[in-house]
Design an enzyme around this catalytic site. Structure first.
Site, PDB file in Angstrom:
ATOM      1  N   LYS A  11       0.860  -1.203   0.000  1.00 29.29           N
ATOM      2  CA  LYS A  11       0.000   0.000   0.000  1.00 29.29           C
ATOM      3  C   LYS A  11       0.885   1.239   0.000  1.00 29.29           C
ATOM      4  O   LYS A  11       2.067   1.182   0.391  1.00 29.29           O
ATOM      5  CB  LYS A  11      -0.938   0.025   1.209  1.00 29.29           C
ATOM      6  CG  LYS A  11      -0.262   0.015   2.600  1.00 29.29           C
ATOM      7  CD  LYS A  11       0.148   1.365   3.136  1.00 29.29           C
ATOM      8  CE  LYS A  11       0.795   1.280   4.521  1.00 29.29           C
ATOM      9  NZ  LYS A  11       1.576   2.441   4.922  1.00 29.29           N
ATOM     10  N   ASP A 137      -1.843  -1.253  10.916  1.00 30.34           N
ATOM     11  CA  ASP A 137      -2.019  -1.154   9.464  1.00 30.34           C
ATOM     12  C   ASP A 137      -2.744  -2.356   8.869  1.00 30.34           C
ATOM     13  O   ASP A 137      -2.989  -2.390   7.664  1.00 30.34           O
ATOM     14  CB  ASP A 137      -0.636  -1.080   8.785  1.00 30.34           C
ATOM     15  CG  ASP A 137      -0.227   0.346   8.523  1.00 30.34           C
ATOM     16  OD1 ASP A 137      -1.038   1.251   8.792  1.00 30.34           O
ATOM     17  OD2 ASP A 137       0.900   0.542   8.055  1.00 30.34           O
TER      18      ASP A 137
HETATM   19  O1  C5P Z   1       0.409  -1.162  15.539  1.00 27.39           O
HETATM   20  P1  C5P Z   1       1.827  -1.319  15.138  1.00 27.39           P
HETATM   21  O2  C5P Z   1       2.499  -2.481  15.820  1.00 27.39           O
HETATM   22  O3  C5P Z   1       2.024  -1.332  13.665  1.00 27.39           O
HETATM   23  O4  C5P Z   1       2.569  -0.021  15.642  1.00 27.39           O
HETATM   24  C1  C5P Z   1       3.944   0.062  15.859  1.00 27.39           C
HETATM   25  C2  C5P Z   1       4.207   1.227  16.800  1.00 27.39           C
HETATM   26  O5  C5P Z   1       3.904   2.462  16.115  1.00 27.39           O
HETATM   27  C3  C5P Z   1       3.322   1.242  18.029  1.00 27.39           C
HETATM   28  O6  C5P Z   1       3.929   0.551  19.080  1.00 27.39           O
HETATM   29  C4  C5P Z   1       3.205   2.703  18.334  1.00 27.39           C
HETATM   30  O7  C5P Z   1       4.353   3.132  19.020  1.00 27.39           O
HETATM   31  C5  C5P Z   1       3.248   3.363  16.972  1.00 27.39           C
HETATM   32  N1  C5P Z   1       1.919   3.683  16.455  1.00 27.39           N
HETATM   33  C6  C5P Z   1       1.234   4.772  16.956  1.00 27.39           C
HETATM   34  N2  C5P Z   1       0.005   5.087  16.445  1.00 27.39           N
HETATM   35  C7  C5P Z   1      -0.532   4.370  15.436  1.00 27.39           C
HETATM   36  C8  C5P Z   1       0.163   3.268  14.906  1.00 27.39           C
HETATM   37  C9  C5P Z   1       1.388   2.946  15.421  1.00 27.39           C
HETATM   38  O8  C5P Z   1       1.718   5.445  17.870  1.00 27.39           O
HETATM   39  N3  C5P Z   1      -1.718   4.747  14.935  1.00 27.39           N
END
Ligand code: C5P
Length: 295
Positions: A11, A137
């Site tokens: 994406k 995501d």
């Molecule tokens: O959800 P994911 O594991 O992909 O996110 C990785 C890190 O990115 C999270 O631990 C967080 O610190 C940050 N994040 C965030 N807000 C989001 C997505 C991710 O702060 N909407």
């Protein structure tokens, strides 16, 4: 049981406004995402052994329990009660640490493959909910069309049909330097520069509805990414090359997700060879460059 093969698209984010930090530590965002016709292919061979394994044609890819495919498999087994197991084989094409959603898309492909192999015990809504536990995501990969995502990424809505048509099928060049950018680092850096680093949610929504409401507005007028500021400051090679691409090709390149991949819309007839030569001259021969289309 027959093997199941699922395409896991990459994406891009055409618009990515981080609007503030939430009480749970995540960030709220408003983003327009579009799946590409380019991605990984995941094959699942059920074997009835009750365990999961993963192999990949990319020797750099960690195939241990940290891989989101195996995390998705464990979660699926816990929530569906399916007692089977099997082997995943991943053809890895999406570069890692790129902001192209590769790991998340692979995890969603794993959920879809397992659900098919298990006789569909969960509907798509439930699978999408599960996927949000794996990564912010993930839910966007349940809609195979350009979408708007909100919240921390779990609220996914398809773009109105007319707006989707303005994007679907468009050609673009995707490029990624040899270095990756860590998403947690990118969010942390934005948070450290708050509140100036966030775009107010009203401003983000106004910009999005302005573009949606003006059928003549070019896609270039939508392009925005909150992460360009921290990424460009730490990695000046990014703005240096994007500036050159702007000058040489009249393009409007943008960072995707938290980077380090960037993309630029191009006319269908654009010569990828000319782009590749310019990008390699700046970032070296190992850079990733590919002409693709919005799905
Ligand atoms: O959800 P994911 O594991 O992909 O996110 C990785 C890190 O990115 C999270 O631990 C967080 O610190 C940050 N994040 C965030 N807000 C989001 C997505 C991710 O702060 N909407």
């Amino acid at each position: 049981m027959d093997p199941v093969t699922v395409f896991a698209p990459a994406k891009i984010n055409l618009f990515l406004a981080v609007t503030g930090r939430r009480k749970d530590g995540y960030h709220d965002l408003v983003s327009v995402v579009a799946p590409l016709d380019f991605g990984d292919t995941l094959k699942f061979e059920p074997d009835g052994e009750g365990a999961f394994s993963l192999v990949s044609d990319d020797s750099e890819l960690p195939c241990d329990d940290s891989n989101l495919i195996l995390k998705a498999a464990r979660l699926f087994r816990d929530r569906s009660g399916w007692a089977g197991g099997g082997r995943f084989m991943l053809q890895k094409r999406i570069p890692m640490g790129a902001g192209l959603g590769g790991g998340s898309s692979d995890a969603v492909a794993a959920l879809k493959a397992l659900n098919a192999a298990a006789g569909r015990p969960l509907d798509d809504g439930r699978l999408a909910e599960l996927s949000a536990e794996i990564g912010s995501d993930c839910p966007l990969f349940f809609l195979s069309k350009p979408s708007v995502i909100r919240g921390r990424g779990e609220r996914v809505e398809r773009l109105p049909e007319a707006a989707g048509h303005r994007l679907s099928g468009r050609s673009l060049i995707v490029l990624k330097p040899t270095f990756a950018i860590s998403t947690p680092w990118a969010y942390r850096t934005l948070a450290a520069a708050a509140p100036g680093s966030y775009l107010a949610v009203e401003a983000a929504e106004a910009r999005l509805s302005g573009w949606l409401g003006d059928a003549a507005a070019p896609v270039e007028s939508l392009l925005f990414n909150s992460f360009e500021s921290p990424a460009f400051f730490k990695f000046p090679a990014l703005p240096a090359l994007l500036g050159e691409l702007r000058e040489r090709f009249g393009a409007a390149p943008l960072l995707s997700g938290s980077g380090s991949a960037c993309f630029a819309f191009v006319p269908d007839e654009a010569d990828p060879g000319a782009w590749t030569a310019t990008i390699r001259a700046a970032w070296g021969p190992d850079v990733f460059v590919r002409k693709v289309r919005v799905a």
